[in-house]
Design a protein around this motif. Structure first.
Motif, PDB file in Angstrom:
ATOM      1  N   GLU A 548       0.827  -1.192   0.003  1.00  0.00           N
ATOM      2  CA  GLU A 548      -0.010   0.228   0.122  1.00  0.00           C
ATOM      3  C   GLU A 548       1.038   1.315  -0.021  1.00  0.00           C
ATOM      4  O   GLU A 548       0.764   2.287  -0.575  1.00  0.00           O
ATOM      5  CB  GLU A 548      -0.787   0.170   1.189  1.00  0.00           C
ATOM      6  CG  GLU A 548      -2.148  -1.108   1.203  1.00  0.00           C
ATOM      7  CD  GLU A 548      -3.052  -1.100   2.424  1.00  0.00           C
ATOM      8  OE1 GLU A 548      -2.433  -0.656   3.648  1.00  0.00           O
ATOM      9  OE2 GLU A 548      -4.033  -1.585   2.328  1.00  0.00           O
ATOM     10  N   ASN A 549       1.733   1.357   0.708  1.00  0.00           N
ATOM     11  CA  ASN A 549       2.801   2.352   1.162  1.00  0.00           C
ATOM     12  C   ASN A 549       3.507   2.673  -0.628  1.00  0.00           C
ATOM     13  O   ASN A 549       3.689   3.692  -1.070  1.00  0.00           O
ATOM     14  CB  ASN A 549       3.948   2.276   2.008  1.00  0.00           C
ATOM     15  CG  ASN A 549       3.373   2.255   3.344  1.00  0.00           C
ATOM     16  OD1 ASN A 549       2.312   3.063   3.498  1.00  0.00           O
ATOM     17  ND2 ASN A 549       3.928   1.586   4.111  1.00  0.00           N
ATOM     18  N   LEU A 550       3.754   1.484  -1.208  1.00  0.00           N
ATOM     19  CA  LEU A 550       4.571   1.730  -2.651  1.00  0.00           C
ATOM     20  C   LEU A 550       3.457   2.087  -3.602  1.00  0.00           C
ATOM     21  O   LEU A 550       4.062   3.207  -4.351  1.00  0.00           O
ATOM     22  CB  LEU A 550       4.879   0.247  -3.228  1.00  0.00           C
ATOM     23  CG  LEU A 550       5.252   0.000  -4.277  1.00  0.00           C
ATOM     24  CD1 LEU A 550       6.750   0.606  -4.349  1.00  0.00           C
ATOM     25  CD2 LEU A 550       5.374  -1.283  -4.903  1.00  0.00           C
ATOM     26  N   LEU A 551       2.097   1.805  -3.654  1.00  0.00           N
ATOM     27  CA  LEU A 551       1.523   2.357  -4.603  1.00  0.00           C
ATOM     28  C   LEU A 551       1.037   3.749  -4.219  1.00  0.00           C
ATOM     29  O   LEU A 551       0.696   4.477  -5.146  1.00  0.00           O
ATOM     30  CB  LEU A 551       0.165   1.423  -4.533  1.00  0.00           C
ATOM     31  CG  LEU A 551       0.410   0.008  -5.049  1.00  0.00           C
ATOM     32  CD1 LEU A 551      -0.776  -0.918  -5.144  1.00  0.00           C
ATOM     33  CD2 LEU A 551       0.881  -0.305  -6.357  1.00  0.00           C
ATOM     34  N   LYS A 588      -7.275  -3.144  -7.360  1.00  0.00           N
ATOM     35  CA  LYS A 588      -7.929  -2.153  -6.987  1.00  0.00           C
ATOM     36  C   LYS A 588      -7.323  -0.510  -7.031  1.00  0.00           C
ATOM     37  O   LYS A 588      -8.028   0.277  -7.741  1.00  0.00           O
ATOM     38  CB  LYS A 588      -8.349  -1.795  -5.570  1.00  0.00           C
ATOM     39  CG  LYS A 588      -9.430  -0.729  -5.011  1.00  0.00           C
ATOM     40  CD  LYS A 588      -9.744  -1.097  -3.445  1.00  0.00           C
ATOM     41  CE  LYS A 588     -10.703  -0.038  -3.148  1.00  0.00           C
ATOM     42  NZ  LYS A 588     -11.245  -0.138  -1.614  1.00  0.00           N
ATOM     43  N   TRP A 589      -6.218  -0.549  -6.718  1.00  0.00           N
ATOM     44  CA  TRP A 589      -4.967   0.557  -7.095  1.00  0.00           C
ATOM     45  C   TRP A 589      -5.193   0.931  -8.797  1.00  0.00           C
ATOM     46  O   TRP A 589      -5.249   2.136  -9.328  1.00  0.00           O
ATOM     47  CB  TRP A 589      -4.021   0.721  -6.794  1.00  0.00           C
ATOM     48  CG  TRP A 589      -3.032   1.776  -6.696  1.00  0.00           C
ATOM     49  CD1 TRP A 589      -2.946   2.948  -6.081  1.00  0.00           C
ATOM     50  CD2 TRP A 589      -1.881   1.946  -7.878  1.00  0.00           C
ATOM     51  NE1 TRP A 589      -2.057   3.723  -6.474  1.00  0.00           N
ATOM     52  CE2 TRP A 589      -1.761   3.188  -7.573  1.00  0.00           C
ATOM     53  CE3 TRP A 589      -1.725   1.268  -9.121  1.00  0.00           C
ATOM     54  CZ2 TRP A 589      -0.576   3.767  -8.589  1.00  0.00           C
ATOM     55  CZ3 TRP A 589      -0.770   2.007 -10.061  1.00  0.00           C
ATOM     56  CH2 TRP A 589      -0.150   3.074  -9.671  1.00  0.00           C
ATOM     57  N   LEU A 590      -4.931  -0.345  -9.503  1.00  0.00           N
ATOM     58  CA  LEU A 590      -4.874   0.045 -11.031  1.00  0.00           C
ATOM     59  C   LEU A 590      -6.245   0.364 -11.528  1.00  0.00           C
ATOM     60  O   LEU A 590      -5.958   1.501 -12.408  1.00  0.00           O
ATOM     61  CB  LEU A 590      -4.421  -1.302 -11.619  1.00  0.00           C
ATOM     62  CG  LEU A 590      -3.039  -1.547 -11.410  1.00  0.00           C
ATOM     63  CD1 LEU A 590      -2.729  -3.327 -11.775  1.00  0.00           C
ATOM     64  CD2 LEU A 590      -2.039  -0.818 -12.112  1.00  0.00           C
ATOM     65  N   GLU A 591      -7.156  -0.144 -11.018  1.00  0.00           N
ATOM     66  CA  GLU A 591      -8.417   0.428 -11.697  1.00  0.00           C
ATOM     67  C   GLU A 591      -8.546   1.849 -11.235  1.00  0.00           C
ATOM     68  O   GLU A 591      -9.044   2.567 -12.227  1.00  0.00           O
ATOM     69  CB  GLU A 591      -9.640  -0.564 -10.879  1.00  0.00           C
ATOM     70  CG  GLU A 591     -11.129  -0.022 -11.481  1.00  0.00           C
ATOM     71  CD  GLU A 591     -12.274  -0.389 -10.393  1.00  0.00           C
ATOM     72  OE1 GLU A 591     -13.392  -0.179 -10.862  1.00  0.00           O
ATOM     73  OE2 GLU A 591     -12.001  -0.937  -9.576  1.00  0.00           O
ATOM     74  N   GLN A 592      -8.226   2.237 -10.074  1.00  0.00           N
ATOM     75  CA  GLN A 592      -8.731   3.611  -9.797  1.00  0.00           C
ATOM     76  C   GLN A 592      -7.726   4.806 -10.468  1.00  0.00           C
ATOM     77  O   GLN A 592      -7.994   5.632 -10.969  1.00  0.00           O
ATOM     78  CB  GLN A 592      -8.635   3.898  -8.192  1.00  0.00           C
ATOM     79  CG  GLN A 592      -8.975   5.412  -7.545  1.00  0.00           C
ATOM     80  CD  GLN A 592     -10.482   5.661  -7.818  1.00  0.00           C
ATOM     81  OE1 GLN A 592     -11.318   4.823  -7.786  1.00  0.00           O
ATOM     82  NE2 GLN A 592     -10.677   6.943  -8.691  1.00  0.00           N
ATOM     83  N   LEU A 612      -2.533   1.009 -18.452  1.00  0.00           N
ATOM     84  CA  LEU A 612      -2.251   0.912 -17.078  1.00  0.00           C
ATOM     85  C   LEU A 612      -2.988  -0.146 -16.466  1.00  0.00           C
ATOM     86  O   LEU A 612      -2.465  -1.185 -15.678  1.00  0.00           O
ATOM     87  CB  LEU A 612      -2.606   1.970 -16.329  1.00  0.00           C
ATOM     88  CG  LEU A 612      -2.320   2.066 -14.710  1.00  0.00           C
ATOM     89  CD1 LEU A 612      -0.819   1.947 -14.543  1.00  0.00           C
ATOM     90  CD2 LEU A 612      -2.728   3.441 -14.065  1.00  0.00           C
ATOM     91  N   ALA A 613      -4.316  -0.393 -16.862  1.00  0.00           N
ATOM     92  CA  ALA A 613      -5.404  -1.371 -16.248  1.00  0.00           C
ATOM     93  C   ALA A 613      -4.970  -2.635 -16.817  1.00  0.00           C
ATOM     94  O   ALA A 613      -4.877  -3.675 -15.920  1.00  0.00           O
ATOM     95  CB  ALA A 613      -6.743  -0.955 -16.521  1.00  0.00           C
ATOM     96  N   LEU A 648     -11.425  -4.861 -12.121  1.00  0.00           N
ATOM     97  CA  LEU A 648     -10.277  -4.455 -12.868  1.00  0.00           C
ATOM     98  C   LEU A 648     -10.414  -5.172 -14.418  1.00  0.00           C
ATOM     99  O   LEU A 648     -10.247  -4.568 -15.447  1.00  0.00           O
ATOM    100  CB  LEU A 648      -8.950  -4.727 -12.243  1.00  0.00           C
ATOM    101  CG  LEU A 648      -7.961  -4.467 -13.182  1.00  0.00           C
ATOM    102  CD1 LEU A 648      -7.848  -2.986 -13.298  1.00  0.00           C
ATOM    103  CD2 LEU A 648      -6.699  -4.748 -12.448  1.00  0.00           C
ATOM    104  N   GLN A 649     -10.992  -6.617 -14.358  1.00  0.00           N
ATOM    105  CA  GLN A 649     -11.001  -7.122 -15.660  1.00  0.00           C
ATOM    106  C   GLN A 649     -12.288  -6.476 -16.449  1.00  0.00           C
ATOM    107  O   GLN A 649     -12.091  -6.265 -17.713  1.00  0.00           O
ATOM    108  CB  GLN A 649     -11.500  -8.554 -15.663  1.00  0.00           C
ATOM    109  CG  GLN A 649     -11.531  -9.288 -16.717  1.00  0.00           C
ATOM    110  CD  GLN A 649     -10.288  -9.465 -17.639  1.00  0.00           C
ATOM    111  OE1 GLN A 649      -9.340 -10.243 -17.125  1.00  0.00           O
ATOM    112  NE2 GLN A 649     -10.073  -8.894 -18.552  1.00  0.00           N
ATOM    113  N   THR A 650     -13.348  -5.891 -15.956  1.00  0.00           N
ATOM    114  CA  THR A 650     -14.469  -5.395 -16.293  1.00  0.00           C
ATOM    115  C   THR A 650     -13.965  -4.277 -17.159  1.00  0.00           C
ATOM    116  O   THR A 650     -14.358  -3.651 -17.916  1.00  0.00           O
ATOM    117  CB  THR A 650     -15.608  -5.172 -15.461  1.00  0.00           C
ATOM    118  OG1 THR A 650     -15.900  -6.309 -14.896  1.00  0.00           O
ATOM    119  CG2 THR A 650     -17.011  -4.393 -16.018  1.00  0.00           C
TER     120      THR A 650
END
Length: 1133
Positions: A548-551, A588-592, A612-613, A648-650
């Motif tokens: 989480e800190n990395l992202l 979740k991070w990639l989606e947002q 990105l996604a 994310l797949q959606t």
């Protein structure tokens, strides 16, 4: 005039010429020399007449005409008097209340100290004819034991000896206290050799007769101890007399003594007799062949053995002290080396005291005062630990280095410090100290740091016993520091190196902290390089919170061309391998982040969002090391089938549709709008976006009909639905009878009604082929049946179909299928155990299947209960000649953390011997965090082979797969923690042969020896086309794992062009803009401005200045190009 008196609270004022420095010391005894008082004169005095005496009641210092009275510990000034002529003798009595002063004129003064009143001044003798001859030679005043309150005085003159008795100083003191100075100035007394008596006709005392003592004529100084009288004559010969008979007992004519005193270890002088003279020490001041120096000598009596000697200045005087003192005081004049002053000129007097000390204590004080040359000589003389001197000096250099900077103005100074440090370390045998020193010192430059670490490593490797088992923790620390230094160089470059930042980087145990910091500051390539170098260190402790800190540290906006390859090739596989539970956080991070791009980077939307996604799904398969990690993929399933991953797949699917709508069907929608639609309503939106009704037929034919067919939509039905939808939406909103545009569109659609096939593709995943076939067959049966059957196969020794024996390979495959097909709850209900224990069981039987293949009989119970290190070593001993067994040993060692040095050295050797290069590469990566393994010989050899073998098998022109191998080899170079041990020149040559100069230059930059590296890089750049290097950096090293180091290579190439002012080599190429940006970032565009103005035009130069002003946040000049150029060169912009 000696009027500046400084009482010192320490033994050194900081002025070098006040210390004894490196003067010669000799002898079997040792004295500590310290400083008490400093007396200065405004004007230098030529050969000043100095003397001093230490009494129980006070301390008297005489310098020419000045008399200085201090308390007995020299901490406070009592009296400072200046007389008309030079002072010959002084004395103090009655608890320091009375001072007697005899001056060259012949006057003898009795002075009351407290009131500073002169009670008596009388000329007892006439002044000597010779100006340089003292009128009074010595004065002793003592209590008279036969008459309380009275004193007697012994006075030695240039032509006689006086003994004055009955000095009633107690009554005089009482009179002074009663303020009766008339009475105080009266007194009575008589003498032996010279007689005093009261003359009734006068108020004072007068001399009646004088007897000349011929026997001691020529005496310079004497000292009486009970019946022993030591006499120093004018010929500088010391003799010993019987004081009762005045007959000589002993003399020392060979010694040229200018002054002397006696000390004893006895409690009182009365205990000293001729038989007990062994208790005495003679302290003498003797002349030397050097006129500027004298010697202070300490002898033992009666043998006259030299105990101690010290060089002192020619203007020196022994301080007269009591016989039982253990301290020697010396009053010394400091002769300044001033060519304008005559020889012997003195402007400073110092009072020193010498106390006998242990050699260890003296050495400690010398070291404390940083007098290292003196300390070294002293330690050698007394057989002390001379290494201690070198160590303390080294630490002193270390402190000075910490205060130095890399500025050119200080370059000579710190280079000298570094050379001193090297010279010192050569003298130190303690390897542990040397290693710690090289590690902890704040070396000024990257090159010096690398050189000192190499020195420490070389020292450790020179040990006689070079077997693997004796390698020290120190070597591990040096190798670790080497690896971190290479990391610092690759991440930040040598120009950002300084001692404090290096030590902070070295001591930082939280590698992720540096990565997070670089990400937050927008240094993505730097963070990527740090990740590549450090990931092995934090792999075992990486958790969800760290992810989480990395992202959260990744900045927005960010360059997707650099971020996406890093996520795809590094971060996502790493997360799947180390913390599978983090996949849903990552998804979740990639989606947002992908959704945010619609707002932050709208110009490149939606392609950037998809880029990105989809990295989550297009990432390389998790690198499985082998058997030990082959069961990890089972864990992935638990975390990939989550809401976050599905969302994310959606999103990926939606973005692909969105892009297709735009590109193929000319329909551009916002993501939020698209997500509300379905295939039918999207057709409606496509019709909505047609503004002119007459275009409906062509748009339908060209775009909409294609979309409907590909999505298996019924055209006629859909067109009718659109007309109905259009009627509902538009007719109710119409506000004018003449608003008929929607009606025209409806009519145009009606005119297009016709028939509509096509079926959907199998859009609108691949697994292990063997597993896929089993799963395919089992999926046709009920899950409950399949699960139970697989459970039986996974846990039974025989099949239910007969007596056929089930192998561990069968059981492994059955359990893999079960874990894939069934959910967690089903598996746990079958095994009656938590899922983690089931996975552990799978790991064990996977290993057992390998043992089985090797025909090694071992049961599940035996495998689980056996000590793993012993089992592994047994396997190695008996089967190390088999490639599969060697691989199994590696797997077991990694899984059960067995890191025996000799075992691993042989293991790496065998993996090389069996040419298992791809597998060896993964093994080396896996053990990067095990610092103890870095020191084994085959660790660096294995890295060398892993890097070079793919290069040896490639040839020009490179195929795509060979180019990929070349990139992997360079990644291995950057990842290797012992890159200093690699043959970088050899690797660089191979890259040159493969026409990859950018890769070759990267290798040369990592060469360990600074001078050789600098020369090789210089030669290489002079023979290469910089445009080709920059092109290869852009094409092959700008993204992914190589991106972190490529910016260092690019900076080196550009700086070389700048230093040589060869801007023309990039002119009219696309890399000229890269050069301009680089020079703007380093605030050094002046040379480039001149080049543009001279070679191209003033307009080009002015444009660069304007661009630079904007870059610096300054408003550009609103002036003609020539004026802009003129003002910039004048420093006004």
């Amino acid at each position: 005039m000696w009027n500046d008196i400084e009482l010192l609270t320490s033994d050194d004022t900081g002025n070098g010429y006040l210390t004894v420095g490196s003067r010669k010391e000799h002898g079997t005894a040792l004295y500590q020399v310290d400083l008490l008082v400093k007396i200065s004169s405004e004007k230098a005095s030529l050969n000043p007449k100095i003397q001093a005496c230490s009494l129980s009641d006070g301390f008297i210092i005489v310098a020419d005409q000045s008399v200085i009275l201090l308390d007995n510990i020299c901490r406070s000034l009592q009296l400072h008097l200046i007389f008309d002529t030079e002072v010959d003798v002084v004395g103090l009595c009655q608890e320091g209340k009375f001072l007697l002063v005899g001056e060259r004129s012949g006057n003898l003064h009795l002075i009351h100290v407290t009131s500073k009143q002169t009670l008596l001044t009388n000329a007892f003798v006439q002044k000597a004819n010779d100006e340089n001859q003292r009128t009074y030679r010595n004065l002793i005043i003592e209590k008279d034991g036969s008459n309380e309150g009275t004193y007697y005085m012994l006075l030695l003159t240039h032509n006689g000896f006086f003994c004055i008795t009955n000095l009633q100083l107690v009554k005089i003191q009482q009179a002074i206290e009663d303020v009766d100075f008339d009475t105080a100035k009266k007194g009575t007394g008589n003498c032996a050799l010279s007689k005093w008596e009261l003359d009734s006709s006068k108020k004072g005392m007068t001399i009646k007769n004088l007897t000349d003592a011929e026997i001691i004529k020529g005496a310079e100084k004497f000292q009486l101890i009970d019946s022993l009288l030591f006499v120093l004559d004018t010929d500088h010969v010391l003799s010993l007399w019987d004081s009762f008979t005045l007959t000589p007992v002993w003399n020392w004519p060979s010694l040229h003594i200018e002054d002397f005193l006696l000390t004893t270890e006895a409690d009182t002088p009365s205990s000293v007799t001729w038989q007990g003279i062994t208790n005495l020490k003679l302290v003498a001041l003797t002349s030397t062949t050097n006129k500027e120096m004298k010697s202070l000598m300490v002898y033992s009596l009666p043998t006259m053995e030299i105990l101690y000697s010290l060089e002192v200045s020619s203007v020196s005087s022994l301080v007269q002290t009591g016989i039982s003192t253990d301290t020697i005081y010396l009053l010394e004049g400091i002769c300044k080396n001033d060519p304008e002053l005559p020889e012997g000129s003195v402007s400073v007097l110092v009072l020193r005291y010498l106390t006998e000390a242990l050699p260890e204590n003296r050495l400690s004080r010398l070291l404390h005062k940083h007098r290292f040359a003196e300390a070294e000589s002293f330690a050698l003389q007394f057989g002390l630990d001379v290494e201690l001197v070198y160590k303390v000096k080294s630490n002193d250099i270390l402190e000075k280095l910490a205060l130095s900077s890399v500025d050119t103005s200080e370059q000579i100074r710190w280079q000298k410090l570094v050379e001193e440090a090297k010279e010192n370390l050569h003298k130190i045998q303690d390897d542990e100290f040397v290693v710690n020193y090289c590690l902890k010192a704040q070396w000024i430059t990257y090159e010096t740091t690398q050189e000192m670490l190499n020195y420490a490593k070389t020292r450790l490797l020179k040990k006689e016993d070079k077997t693997v088992s004796v390698y020290s923790d120190g070597l591990i620390e040096v190798l670790r520091a080497h690896a971190k230094l290479t990391t610092f160089y690759g991440a930040f470059g040598p120009e950002k190196f300084n001692g404090s930042s290096w030590i902070e980087f070295l001591n930082n145990e939280d590698d992720l902290k540096d990565i997070f910091l670089q990400l937050r500051e927008g240094n993505l390539v730097c963070a990527q390089y740090l990740w590549l170098r450090h990931r092995a260190n934090f792999e075992d402790r990486f958790d969800v919170k760290m992810l989480e800190n990395l992202l959260n540290s990744i900045p927005t906006p960010v360059c997707l061309q650099k971020l996406c390859p890093w996520l795809k090739n590094d971060v996502i596989p790493f997360v799947r391998r180390t913390v599978p539970a983090g996949q849903k956080i990552l998804a979740k991070w990639l989606e947002q982040a992908a959704r945010n791009l619609e707002l932050t980077d709208k110009a490149n939307w939606p392609e950037n969002g998809l880029q990105l996604a989809e990295v989550f799904f297009t990432t390389d398969k998790t690198e499985e090391l082998g058997l030990a990690s082959s069961w990890h993929w089972i864990s992935l399933k638990d975390y990939q089938d989550t809401d976050e991953v599905r969302q994310l797949q959606t999103l990926v699917n939606n973005l692909r549709e969105l892009i297709t709508l735009h590109r193929k069907y000319n329909c551009k929608l916002a993501l939020s709008d698209f997500e509300k639609e379905n295939a039918t309503t999207i057709v409606f939106r496509m019709f909505d976006k047609v503004l002119a009704p007459e275009l409906i037929p062509s748009i339908l034919e060209k775009f909409i009909r294609v979309y409907m067919r590909e999505h298996d939509l019924q055209e006629e039905e859909l067109l009718l639905l659109y007309i109905e939808d259009l009627l509902k939406r538009c007719s109710s909103k119409s506000t004018s009878l003449f608003e008929t545009a929607w009606e025209a569109k409806a009519m145009a659609v009606i005119g297009c009604l016709s028939d509509t096939d096509k079926p959907s593709e199998l859009f609108e995943l691949q697994e292990d082929e063997a597993l896929q076939r089993v799963v395919y067959l089992l999926q046709s049966r009920p899950l409950d049946y399949s699960s139970r059957m697989l459970f039986v196969f996974a846990t039974s020794a025989t099949t239910t179909l007969g007596a056929r024996q089930l192998t561990f390979a069968h059981r492994t495959r059955a359990l893999q299928c079960l874990l894939y097909l069934a959910d967690k709850e089903t598996v746990e209900s079958l095994f009656k155990k938590p899922i983690e224990e089931v996975k552990s069981y799978l790991k064990c039987i996977t290993f057992l299947a390998s043992f089985e293949t090797l025909n090694i009989p071992i049961t599940y119970e035996l495998f689980c209960n056996s000590p793993k290190e012993g089992m592994i070593k047994g396997l190695w001993k008996n089967h190390s000649h088999e490639a599969m067994a060697v691989r199994l040993v590696a797997e077991l060692c990694l899984e059960y953390r067995v890191y025996d040095l000799q075992l691993w050295n042989g293991l790496l050797q065998k993996l090389l011997g069996f040419n298992m290069i791809p597998y060896l590469r993964k093994v080396l990566t896996a053990i990067c965090s095990i610092h103890s393994l870095w020191q084994i010989p085959y660790f660096s050899k294995a890295w060398q082979h892993v890097i070079q073998i793919p290069l040896l098998s490639a040839c020009c022109p490179l195929r795509p797969s060979q180019l990929s191998d070349c990139c992997e080899s360079l990644i291995a170079v950057l990842e290797c923690p012992v890159s200093d041990d690699l043959d970088m020149m050899g690797v660089a040559r191979q890259y040159v042969q493969l026409e990859l100069p950018a890769f070759a230059l990267a290798c040369l930059m990592l060469m360990p020896h600074s001078e050789k590296r600098h020369q090789q890089i210089k030669n290489f750049l002079s023979s290469c086309d910089p445009q080709i290097i920059l092109q290869q950096l852009e094409e092959h090293m700008s993204t992914g794992q190589l991106a972190g180091f490529s910016h260092q290579v690019r900076s080196l190439v550009l700086n070389n062009i700048i230093n040589k002012k060869e801007f023309g080599v990039l002119a009219k190429t696309k890399y000229f803009q890269v050069l301009k940006v680089h020079m703007m970032n380093t605030n050094s565009i002046t040379e480039l401005v001149n080049y543009l103005a001279n070679e191209f035009s003033v307009d080009e130069a002015s444009a660069l200045i304007t661009e630079y002003s904007k870059h610096c946040g300054k408003p550009p000049l609103d002036a003609a190009p020539s004026e802009v150029l003129k003002m910039f060169l004048a420093g006004l912009q």
